[in-house]
Write a protein that holds these residues in place. Structure first.
Motif, PDB file in Angstrom:
ATOM      1  N   GLU A   1     -18.167  69.866 -85.655  1.00  0.00           N
ATOM      2  CA  GLU A   1     -17.261  68.924 -85.816  1.00  0.00           C
ATOM      3  C   GLU A   1     -17.483  67.531 -85.170  1.00  0.00           C
ATOM      4  N   ALA A   2     -18.447  67.561 -84.268  1.00  0.00           N
ATOM      5  CA  ALA A   2     -18.919  66.277 -84.042  1.00  0.00           C
ATOM      6  C   ALA A   2     -19.561  65.778 -84.892  1.00  0.00           C
ATOM      7  N   MET A   3     -20.492  66.598 -85.597  1.00  0.00           N
ATOM      8  CA  MET A   3     -21.547  66.159 -86.571  1.00  0.00           C
ATOM      9  C   MET A   3     -20.835  65.510 -87.841  1.00  0.00           C
ATOM     10  N   ARG A   4     -19.587  66.152 -88.274  1.00  0.00           N
ATOM     11  CA  ARG A   4     -18.848  65.837 -89.304  1.00  0.00           C
ATOM     12  C   ARG A   4     -18.410  64.444 -89.048  1.00  0.00           C
ATOM     13  N   CYS A   5     -17.876  64.315 -87.689  1.00  0.00           N
ATOM     14  CA  CYS A   5     -17.259  63.029 -87.635  1.00  0.00           C
ATOM     15  C   CYS A   5     -18.257  62.072 -87.607  1.00  0.00           C
ATOM     16  N   ALA A   6     -19.384  62.194 -87.190  1.00  0.00           N
ATOM     17  CA  ALA A   6     -20.464  61.032 -87.280  1.00  0.00           C
ATOM     18  C   ALA A   6     -20.815  60.935 -88.694  1.00  0.00           C
ATOM     19  N   PHE A   7     -20.721  61.870 -89.626  1.00  0.00           N
ATOM     20  CA  PHE A   7     -21.391  61.697 -91.092  1.00  0.00           C
ATOM     21  C   PHE A   7     -20.300  60.874 -91.673  1.00  0.00           C
ATOM     22  N   GLU A   8     -19.062  60.993 -91.481  1.00  0.00           N
ATOM     23  CA  GLU A   8     -17.990  60.460 -92.170  1.00  0.00           C
ATOM     24  C   GLU A   8     -17.843  58.828 -91.566  1.00  0.00           C
ATOM     25  N   ALA A   9     -18.373  58.661 -90.413  1.00  0.00           N
ATOM     26  CA  ALA A   9     -17.925  57.371 -89.836  1.00  0.00           C
ATOM     27  C   ALA A   9     -18.389  56.152 -90.751  1.00  0.00           C
ATOM     28  N   GLU A  10     -19.229  56.111 -91.401  1.00  0.00           N
ATOM     29  CA  GLU A  10     -19.867  54.883 -92.204  1.00  0.00           C
ATOM     30  C   GLU A  10     -20.205  55.258 -93.317  1.00  0.00           C
ATOM     31  N   PRO A  11     -19.240  55.359 -94.409  1.00  0.00           N
ATOM     32  CA  PRO A  11     -19.737  56.122 -95.484  1.00  0.00           C
ATOM     33  C   PRO A  11     -20.235  55.180 -96.558  1.00  0.00           C
ATOM     34  N   GLU A  12     -20.385  53.849 -96.150  1.00  0.00           N
ATOM     35  CA  GLU A  12     -21.206  52.823 -97.141  1.00  0.00           C
ATOM     36  C   GLU A  12     -22.789  52.872 -96.671  1.00  0.00           C
ATOM     37  N   ALA A  13     -22.964  53.437 -95.574  1.00  0.00           N
ATOM     38  CA  ALA A  13     -24.367  53.654 -94.829  1.00  0.00           C
ATOM     39  C   ALA A  13     -25.194  54.347 -95.756  1.00  0.00           C
ATOM     40  N   PRO A  14     -26.497  54.137 -95.750  1.00  0.00           N
ATOM     41  CA  PRO A  14     -27.603  54.998 -96.638  1.00  0.00           C
ATOM     42  C   PRO A  14     -27.261  56.406 -96.020  1.00  0.00           C
ATOM     43  N   LEU A  15     -27.467  57.243 -97.126  1.00  0.00           N
ATOM     44  CA  LEU A  15     -27.411  58.627 -96.679  1.00  0.00           C
ATOM     45  C   LEU A  15     -28.138  59.188 -95.578  1.00  0.00           C
ATOM     46  N   GLY A  16     -29.365  58.783 -95.661  1.00  0.00           N
ATOM     47  CA  GLY A  16     -30.247  59.324 -94.735  1.00  0.00           C
ATOM     48  C   GLY A  16     -29.801  58.832 -93.164  1.00  0.00           C
ATOM     49  N   ASP A  17     -29.317  57.505 -93.163  1.00  0.00           N
ATOM     50  CA  ASP A  17     -28.769  57.256 -91.709  1.00  0.00           C
ATOM     51  C   ASP A  17     -27.647  58.055 -91.566  1.00  0.00           C
ATOM     52  N   ARG A  18     -26.815  58.440 -92.484  1.00  0.00           N
ATOM     53  CA  ARG A  18     -25.508  59.158 -91.869  1.00  0.00           C
ATOM     54  C   ARG A  18     -26.018  60.643 -91.542  1.00  0.00           C
ATOM     55  N   LEU A  19     -26.953  61.299 -92.446  1.00  0.00           N
ATOM     56  CA  LEU A  19     -27.306  62.382 -91.880  1.00  0.00           C
ATOM     57  C   LEU A  19     -28.157  62.669 -90.459  1.00  0.00           C
ATOM     58  N   LEU A  20     -28.869  61.568 -90.160  1.00  0.00           N
ATOM     59  CA  LEU A  20     -29.316  61.653 -88.935  1.00  0.00           C
ATOM     60  C   LEU A  20     -28.420  61.156 -87.898  1.00  0.00           C
ATOM     61  N   ALA A  21     -27.413  60.540 -88.077  1.00  0.00           N
ATOM     62  CA  ALA A  21     -26.268  60.155 -87.241  1.00  0.00           C
ATOM     63  C   ALA A  21     -25.671  61.389 -86.770  1.00  0.00           C
ATOM     64  N   ALA A  22     -25.512  62.354 -87.572  1.00  0.00           N
ATOM     65  CA  ALA A  22     -24.666  63.418 -87.648  1.00  0.00           C
ATOM     66  C   ALA A  22     -25.502  64.619 -86.841  1.00  0.00           C
TER      67      ALA A  22
END
Length: 227
Positions: free
Chosen positions: A126-147
């Motif tokens: 759930e923490a990973m999901r929240c981080a992935f969804e936090a910045e939907p306009e960011a590059p996908l790689g950034d979002r995956l690593l944030a998660a």
């Protein structure tokens, strides 16, 4: 001993995966991705053969849910397997076999699914999901690593993480990024560093393959010869 996720960028259509584990070389086993088609994760007593099977189902028109259901129904030892799928429309599904060791958990969100086993707590996905969804306009790689970093910060798995992977696909039949740390003391941090260096070069690497006359022949920060 693994926490991972699949994600899709609604803006670009890119599909990717990231994961980490306390064993060596996680990137050689868990993620299977095809641009414009979808992706599959297979982990816990991992059977890498399920990845190509899952991609074939997605290519045939199956949804993520139909793909996971078909994999579970058609494979031996499904009780040992933990699976997830993401289709080209961003729909997701997952499976926890009855013998997958706790704490095991999953979370599904907009264009993403996260799964984990032998976790420090069921709250990691759930923490990973929240981080992935936090910045939907960011590059996908950034979002995956944030998660992935959020999963580690939420406790990750039992025992220290040893390897990590990030893979991103776009509209070509090759990966835009396929970065792996096969063994390190801090693999997620090292993976993030690789991505920071690699991401600015992706466009040049794609041009070398698809339109070499327009390629500069030397991506910023690369060594002196083109590869």
């Amino acid at each position: 001993m693994t926490f991972s996720l699949l994600g899709r960028c609604a803006r670009t259509g890119q599909i990717g995966a990231a994961g980490a584990t306390s064993d060596i070389g996680v990137g050689a086993r868990i993620q299977h991705i095809a641009g414009g088609v979808g992706a599959v994760l297979t982990q816990h007593r991992t059977d890498p053969r399920l990845g190509p099977r899952g991609l074939a189902l997605l290519r045939s028109g199956c949804t993520a849910a139909e793909t996971v259901a078909a994999l579970v129904a058609s494979t031996a030892h499904a009780e040992w397997r933990q699976l997830a799928a993401l289709d080209a429309e961003g729909r997701t599904a997952h499976h926890h076999g009855a013998r997958v060791k706790p704490a095991r958990a999953a979370a599904q969100g907009r264009d993403c699914v996260t799964i984990g086993n032998i976790l420090s707590s069921e709250g990691v996905p759930e923490a990973m999901r929240c981080a992935f969804e936090a910045e939907p306009e960011a590059p996908l790689g950034d979002r995956l690593l944030a998660a992935l970093a959020a999963g580690e910060a939420a406790g990750g798995e039992h025992g220290p993480v040893l390897s990590a992977v990030l893979e991103v696909h776009g509209g070509h039949d090759f990966a835009l990024a396929d970065l792996r740390v096969d063994r390190a003391a801090a693999p997620i941090a090292e993976l993030a560093g690789l991505w920071r260096d690699y991401a600015p070069k992706i466009e040049e690497f794609v041009l070398r393959a698809t339109d070499p006359d327009r390629a500069r022949g030397n991506a910023s920060g690369s060594l002196g010869r083109a590869v």
